[in-house]
Design a protein around this motif. Sequence first.
Motif, PDB file in Angstrom:
ATOM      1  N   ALA A  63       0.830  -1.211   0.000  1.00  0.00           N
ATOM      2  CA  ALA A  63       0.000   0.000   0.000  1.00  0.00           C
ATOM      3  C   ALA A  63       0.862   1.258   0.000  1.00  0.00           C
ATOM      4  O   ALA A  63       0.565   2.231  -0.715  1.00  0.00           O
ATOM      5  CB  ALA A  63      -0.924  -0.014   1.214  1.00  0.00           C
ATOM      6  N   ALA A  64       1.949   1.264   0.790  1.00  0.00           N
ATOM      7  CA  ALA A  64       2.808   2.440   0.859  1.00  0.00           C
ATOM      8  C   ALA A  64       3.513   2.689  -0.469  1.00  0.00           C
ATOM      9  O   ALA A  64       3.607   3.830  -0.940  1.00  0.00           O
ATOM     10  CB  ALA A  64       3.834   2.259   1.983  1.00  0.00           C
ATOM     11  N   VAL A  65       4.008   1.621  -1.102  1.00  0.00           N
ATOM     12  CA  VAL A  65       4.690   1.771  -2.390  1.00  0.00           C
ATOM     13  C   VAL A  65       3.712   2.256  -3.459  1.00  0.00           C
ATOM     14  O   VAL A  65       4.039   3.137  -4.277  1.00  0.00           O
ATOM     15  CB  VAL A  65       5.346   0.440  -2.798  1.00  0.00           C
ATOM     16  N   THR A  70       2.113   6.483  -6.985  1.00  0.00           N
ATOM     17  CA  THR A  70       0.996   7.209  -7.579  1.00  0.00           C
ATOM     18  C   THR A  70       1.231   8.718  -7.512  1.00  0.00           C
ATOM     19  O   THR A  70       0.965   9.460  -8.467  1.00  0.00           O
ATOM     20  CB  THR A  70      -0.309   6.840  -6.873  1.00  0.00           C
ATOM     21  N   LEU A  71       1.750   9.180  -6.378  1.00  0.00           N
ATOM     22  CA  LEU A  71       2.058  10.606  -6.252  1.00  0.00           C
ATOM     23  C   LEU A  71       3.266  11.006  -7.097  1.00  0.00           C
ATOM     24  O   LEU A  71       3.289  12.076  -7.707  1.00  0.00           O
ATOM     25  CB  LEU A  71       2.313  10.953  -4.786  1.00  0.00           C
ATOM     26  N   ALA A  72       4.278  10.126  -7.127  1.00  0.00           N
ATOM     27  CA  ALA A  72       5.509  10.469  -7.843  1.00  0.00           C
ATOM     28  C   ALA A  72       5.314  10.508  -9.348  1.00  0.00           C
ATOM     29  O   ALA A  72       6.010  11.262 -10.043  1.00  0.00           O
ATOM     30  CB  ALA A  72       6.605   9.477  -7.480  1.00  0.00           C
ATOM     31  N   THR A  73       4.402   9.693  -9.872  1.00  0.00           N
ATOM     32  CA  THR A  73       4.213   9.609 -11.326  1.00  0.00           C
ATOM     33  C   THR A  73       3.045  10.453 -11.819  1.00  0.00           C
ATOM     34  O   THR A  73       2.674  10.358 -12.990  1.00  0.00           O
ATOM     35  CB  THR A  73       3.989   8.147 -11.745  1.00  0.00           C
ATOM     36  N   ALA A  74       2.436  11.242 -10.934  1.00  0.00           N
ATOM     37  CA  ALA A  74       1.326  12.102 -11.360  1.00  0.00           C
ATOM     38  C   ALA A  74       1.801  13.059 -12.457  1.00  0.00           C
ATOM     39  O   ALA A  74       2.931  13.561 -12.399  1.00  0.00           O
ATOM     40  CB  ALA A  74       0.785  12.878 -10.164  1.00  0.00           C
ATOM     41  N   PRO A  75       1.028  13.337 -13.489  1.00  0.00           N
ATOM     42  CA  PRO A  75      -0.370  12.929 -13.647  1.00  0.00           C
ATOM     43  C   PRO A  75      -0.569  11.531 -14.229  1.00  0.00           C
ATOM     44  O   PRO A  75      -1.700  11.102 -14.405  1.00  0.00           O
ATOM     45  CB  PRO A  75      -0.917  13.983 -14.607  1.00  0.00           C
ATOM     46  N   TYR A  78      -1.429   5.923 -13.453  1.00  0.00           N
ATOM     47  CA  TYR A  78      -1.647   4.509 -13.728  1.00  0.00           C
ATOM     48  C   TYR A  78      -0.403   3.673 -13.451  1.00  0.00           C
ATOM     49  O   TYR A  78      -0.504   2.468 -13.221  1.00  0.00           O
ATOM     50  CB  TYR A  78      -2.115   4.306 -15.174  1.00  0.00           C
ATOM     51  N   TRP A  79       0.789   4.299 -13.459  1.00  0.00           N
ATOM     52  CA  TRP A  79       1.994   3.536 -13.154  1.00  0.00           C
ATOM     53  C   TRP A  79       1.982   3.063 -11.704  1.00  0.00           C
ATOM     54  O   TRP A  79       2.348   1.919 -11.402  1.00  0.00           O
ATOM     55  CB  TRP A  79       3.237   4.388 -13.416  1.00  0.00           C
ATOM     56  N   GLY A  80       1.568   3.913 -10.795  1.00  0.00           N
ATOM     57  CA  GLY A  80       1.476   3.492  -9.401  1.00  0.00           C
ATOM     58  C   GLY A  80       0.442   2.404  -9.199  1.00  0.00           C
ATOM     59  O   GLY A  80       0.670   1.437  -8.464  1.00  0.00           O
ATOM     60  N   VAL A  81      -0.706   2.563  -9.866  1.00  0.00           N
ATOM     61  CA  VAL A  81      -1.751   1.538  -9.752  1.00  0.00           C
ATOM     62  C   VAL A  81      -1.272   0.216 -10.343  1.00  0.00           C
ATOM     63  O   VAL A  81      -1.521  -0.863  -9.788  1.00  0.00           O
ATOM     64  CB  VAL A  81      -3.028   2.019 -10.456  1.00  0.00           C
TER      65      VAL A  81
END
Length: 240
Positions: A63-65, A70-75, A78-81
């Motif tokens: 969950a933490a990763v 998700t925040l680091a790859t915004a916008p 989808y990479w975080g997901v």
Amino acid sequence: KSGWAALFTVGLMLVLLLWLTPALYHVPQSVLAAVVITAVSGLIRPATLPRLWRVSRVEAMIAAVTWALTLATAPRMYWGVLVGLLMNLSHFLYLRLHPRIIEVGLHPDGSLRDRHLWNLPPLAPRLLALRMDAELDFASASALERRVTEHLAAHPDVLHLCLLAQPMNRIDVTGVETFAQLLALMQSRGGSLHLSGLKLPAEQVLRQAGLLDGLALHRTDTDALAALRRLPETACPTAA
């Protein structure tokens, strides 16, 4: 309140995306941003992570990763997901491929528990009694077969195998093949295979495969213990 609500939501979103998006053209972006923030604000619950850490550290790390990526790859969130999905899938497959398999012993309170965890004597001198807390399918079958063969190699005097099958809710084709191999292995040693507490769906699969004729099937653990006491080369302890 039911699964239909999710299907209705999906259908409504498809209709909006395919035919009603032109109506949003004149809506200010600040209004759209407020709608998005309102929708996702309820998902931000920092207190959940410490509770999740106490329950499962692996899932808390996933969950933490996922949250951090998700925040680091915004916008491009989808990479975080995607990373979170792959990590969850890998964790799920690891648990399926490494099921909990214990050798049971008779506890003083009369229950069957992990023999090595509770320092219990074996149910019988020449008997291996195992319980696998998983379905007998393509993912777990090899682990059960490996556990049995390794024990038999280390204890050549073992003649009988008893599987406590209450957790086995389902048996697939790979599980049937593994079960047939275990049955043939015990018969080649001049011993027997016992099943205790097999549920009806799994029993029907084994019956259709013609494997129930060559083994001893017991409805309850009490029946299994009573039958094992009658074996000429085994002697089960008396239940407390």
